[in-house]
Write an enzyme that holds these catalytic residues in place. Sequence first.
Site, PDB file in Angstrom:
ATOM      1  N   ARG A 184      -0.088   7.348   6.049  1.00 20.40           N
ATOM      2  CA  ARG A 184      -1.056   6.726   6.959  1.00 20.40           C
ATOM      3  C   ARG A 184      -2.449   7.304   6.763  1.00 20.40           C
ATOM      4  O   ARG A 184      -3.454   6.578   6.797  1.00 20.40           O
ATOM      5  CB  ARG A 184      -0.620   6.932   8.405  1.00 20.40           C
ATOM      6  N   HIS A 200      -3.756   5.986   3.474  1.00 20.81           N
ATOM      7  CA  HIS A 200      -4.054   4.562   3.650  1.00 20.81           C
ATOM      8  C   HIS A 200      -5.373   4.367   4.390  1.00 20.81           C
ATOM      9  O   HIS A 200      -6.181   3.499   4.032  1.00 20.81           O
ATOM     10  CB  HIS A 200      -2.901   3.900   4.410  1.00 20.81           C
ATOM     11  N   SER A 243       0.836  -1.207   0.000  1.00 18.81           N
ATOM     12  CA  SER A 243       0.000   0.000   0.000  1.00 18.81           C
ATOM     13  C   SER A 243       0.866   1.251   0.000  1.00 18.81           C
ATOM     14  O   SER A 243       0.598   2.213  -0.735  1.00 18.81           O
ATOM     15  CB  SER A 243      -0.916  -0.005   1.229  1.00 18.81           C
TER      16      SER A 243
END
Length: 210
Positions: A37, A40, A14
């Site tokens: 983050r 994601h 990812s």
Amino acid sequence: MNFIKEPMDIENRSMEIIAPYLSLLKLTDDEVKLYSRMIHASGDVDYANVIKIDKNTIPAMKQALCKSCNIFTDVEMVRTGINKKKLASFGGKVFCQIADERIAAIAKQEGITRSMAAMRDFGTKLNGSIVAIGNAPTALFEVIRLMDEEDIRPAAVIGTPVGFVGAAESKKELIEHSKVPYITVQGTKGGSPIAVSCINAVMYLIDNSR
């Protein structure tokens, strides 16, 4: 069907997919990890264009966490998502009062939202803490008011309320008038998972063991 099954392999892949969307933004290494983050958590690479972060936010959050600061949130979804074991390893706790009957009574009496009443009730406890608001624009407006009118000074404010009524306005107000370092996203995007991703990301920057 062939697909990746190992959690860390999924996460690493990812991050590889996200990386090109951040390559032209001139971010620090820590900021790249934080942005990654957030993207994601949202599944939306357009976040790369709407995240706004004060340059002092990550250092301020690191310092506060290492000094065992507490985290105060607007909703249970944020409280639940924060890695509390990791936070406890730094000596901190996370608090949310949205379901407190006393807060509900205060909100009804004063004609304000519960999340707003909760932030008002936290008051001076917010000093030196991290405030994480993932849902309620009224909570963010109240924190801004507390900073302006009552000299409350959190270590940092994560303000990512989501929605179409007040969310964009509250985040614009944070960008323009925050007295402390902040993380936010412009417009209607945001939500509890985004606020959570910011907290967990900075904790993992300090200590990446899970």
